[in-house]
Every structure is written in structure tokens, then in C-alpha cells.
Design a protein around this motif. Structure first.
Motif, PDB file in Angstrom:
ATOM      1  N   PHE A 102      -3.002  -1.634   0.584  1.00 50.35           N
ATOM      2  CA  PHE A 102      -3.074  -0.180   0.462  1.00 50.35           C
ATOM      3  C   PHE A 102      -2.624   0.263  -0.928  1.00 50.35           C
ATOM      4  O   PHE A 102      -3.300   1.063  -1.579  1.00 50.35           O
ATOM      5  N   PHE A 103      -1.504  -0.247  -1.398  1.00 47.99           N
ATOM      6  CA  PHE A 103      -1.022   0.146  -2.713  1.00 47.99           C
ATOM      7  C   PHE A 103      -1.915  -0.375  -3.828  1.00 47.99           C
ATOM      8  O   PHE A 103      -2.113   0.303  -4.831  1.00 47.99           O
ATOM      9  N   ILE A 104      -2.475  -1.564  -3.647  1.00 45.71           N
ATOM     10  CA  ILE A 104      -3.382  -2.111  -4.662  1.00 45.71           C
ATOM     11  C   ILE A 104      -4.624  -1.226  -4.794  1.00 45.71           C
ATOM     12  O   ILE A 104      -5.134  -1.020  -5.893  1.00 45.71           O
ATOM     13  N   LEU A 105      -5.118  -0.682  -3.695  1.00 44.50           N
ATOM     14  CA  LEU A 105      -6.333   0.132  -3.728  1.00 44.50           C
ATOM     15  C   LEU A 105      -6.058   1.619  -3.931  1.00 44.50           C
ATOM     16  O   LEU A 105      -6.839   2.314  -4.584  1.00 44.50           O
ATOM     17  N   ALA A 106      -4.960   2.134  -3.387  1.00 43.15           N
ATOM     18  CA  ALA A 106      -4.707   3.567  -3.418  1.00 43.15           C
ATOM     19  C   ALA A 106      -4.196   4.057  -4.771  1.00 43.15           C
ATOM     20  O   ALA A 106      -4.623   5.120  -5.240  1.00 43.15           O
ATOM     21  N   PRO A 163      -4.579   3.010  -8.031  1.00 39.86           N
ATOM     22  CA  PRO A 163      -5.576   3.234  -9.097  1.00 39.86           C
ATOM     23  C   PRO A 163      -6.603   4.310  -8.746  1.00 39.86           C
ATOM     24  O   PRO A 163      -7.004   5.083  -9.619  1.00 39.86           O
ATOM     25  N   SER A 164      -7.003   4.389  -7.489  1.00 39.60           N
ATOM     26  CA  SER A 164      -8.005   5.396  -7.134  1.00 39.60           C
ATOM     27  C   SER A 164      -7.430   6.806  -7.216  1.00 39.60           C
ATOM     28  O   SER A 164      -8.095   7.728  -7.703  1.00 39.60           O
ATOM     29  N   LEU A 165      -6.198   7.007  -6.765  1.00 37.36           N
ATOM     30  CA  LEU A 165      -5.583   8.328  -6.883  1.00 37.36           C
ATOM     31  C   LEU A 165      -5.303   8.681  -8.341  1.00 37.36           C
ATOM     32  O   LEU A 165      -5.441   9.845  -8.729  1.00 37.36           O
ATOM     33  N   THR A 166      -4.948   7.713  -9.145  1.00 34.32           N
ATOM     34  CA  THR A 166      -4.746   7.959 -10.572  1.00 34.32           C
ATOM     35  C   THR A 166      -6.047   8.411 -11.223  1.00 34.32           C
ATOM     36  O   THR A 166      -6.055   9.356 -12.016  1.00 34.32           O
ATOM     37  N   ALA A 167      -7.144   7.775 -10.892  1.00 35.77           N
ATOM     38  CA  ALA A 167      -8.440   8.160 -11.447  1.00 35.77           C
ATOM     39  C   ALA A 167      -8.843   9.548 -10.977  1.00 35.77           C
ATOM     40  O   ALA A 167      -9.363  10.348 -11.763  1.00 35.77           O
ATOM     41  N   PHE A 193      -6.898  12.088 -10.076  1.00 38.51           N
ATOM     42  CA  PHE A 193      -6.091  13.117 -10.728  1.00 38.51           C
ATOM     43  C   PHE A 193      -6.349  13.172 -12.232  1.00 38.51           C
ATOM     44  O   PHE A 193      -6.218  14.224 -12.839  1.00 38.51           O
ATOM     45  N   ALA A 194      -6.725  12.063 -12.846  1.00 37.66           N
ATOM     46  CA  ALA A 194      -6.992  12.057 -14.273  1.00 37.66           C
ATOM     47  C   ALA A 194      -8.310  12.738 -14.592  1.00 37.66           C
ATOM     48  O   ALA A 194      -8.458  13.351 -15.648  1.00 37.66           O
ATOM     49  N   LEU A 195      -9.281  12.627 -13.711  1.00 40.97           N
ATOM     50  CA  LEU A 195     -10.610  13.176 -13.978  1.00 40.97           C
ATOM     51  C   LEU A 195     -10.763  14.636 -13.598  1.00 40.97           C
ATOM     52  O   LEU A 195     -11.743  15.267 -13.952  1.00 40.97           O
ATOM     53  N   GLY A 196      -9.830  15.177 -12.846  1.00 42.79           N
ATOM     54  CA  GLY A 196      -9.948  16.584 -12.500  1.00 42.79           C
ATOM     55  C   GLY A 196      -9.320  16.904 -11.171  1.00 42.79           C
ATOM     56  O   GLY A 196      -8.362  16.272 -10.747  1.00 42.79           O
ATOM     57  N   GLN A 197      -9.922  17.880 -10.517  1.00 38.00           N
ATOM     58  CA  GLN A 197      -9.371  18.401  -9.271  1.00 38.00           C
ATOM     59  C   GLN A 197      -9.555  17.418  -8.135  1.00 38.00           C
ATOM     60  O   GLN A 197     -10.586  16.753  -8.028  1.00 38.00           O
ATOM     61  N   PHE A 198      -8.558  17.351  -7.276  1.00 37.05           N
ATOM     62  CA  PHE A 198      -8.632  16.518  -6.075  1.00 37.05           C
ATOM     63  C   PHE A 198      -9.732  17.066  -5.171  1.00 37.05           C
ATOM     64  O   PHE A 198      -9.827  18.283  -4.985  1.00 37.05           O
ATOM     65  N   PRO A 199     -10.599  16.239  -4.619  1.00 38.55           N
ATOM     66  CA  PRO A 199     -11.703  16.744  -3.780  1.00 38.55           C
ATOM     67  C   PRO A 199     -11.195  17.477  -2.543  1.00 38.55           C
ATOM     68  O   PRO A 199     -10.290  17.020  -1.871  1.00 38.55           O
TER      69      PRO A 199
END
Length: 49
Positions: free
Chosen positions: A30-34, A36-40, A42-48
Motif C-alpha cells: 500500500f505504501f509503495i503504491l500510494a 508516489p501516486s498521491l504525490t503525483a 497533488f503535484a499536478l493539481g487538484q485532487f480529483p
């Protein structure tokens, strides 16, 4: 470092391929996948919404 990579590889295999992992292995994956995906997200814009 080699044992860490081996542990991560084993955890990913047991959770995603075999499907018979314990809770610690599921938490690792979960931490390995969650993280980086949450970082991307939040870095790219608004949370869906």
C-alpha cells in the motif's frame, strides 16, 4: 540494500500475483503504491473530486 529489494519484490509478488499475503505485506505494498501516486496527484493539481 539487497535484502530490502528482495523483501519488496517478494511482497509485491505475494500481494499482487498470488493473493495470499499477510497484513504487513499488504501495508508495505500500500505504501509503495500510494505514496508516489498521491504525490503525483497533488503535484499536478487538484485532487480529483
Amino acid at each position: 540494500m539487497k535484502t530490502t529489494l528482495s523483501t519488496i519484490k517478494n511482497d509485491l509478488y505475494r500481494v499482487l500475483v498470488k493473493g495470499d499475503a499477510d497484513t504487513v505485506q499488504m501495508a508495505h505494498v500500500f505504501f509503495i503504491l500510494a505514496v508516489p501516486s498521491l504525490t503525483a496527484l497533488f503535484a499536478l493539481g487538484q485532487f480529483p473530486i
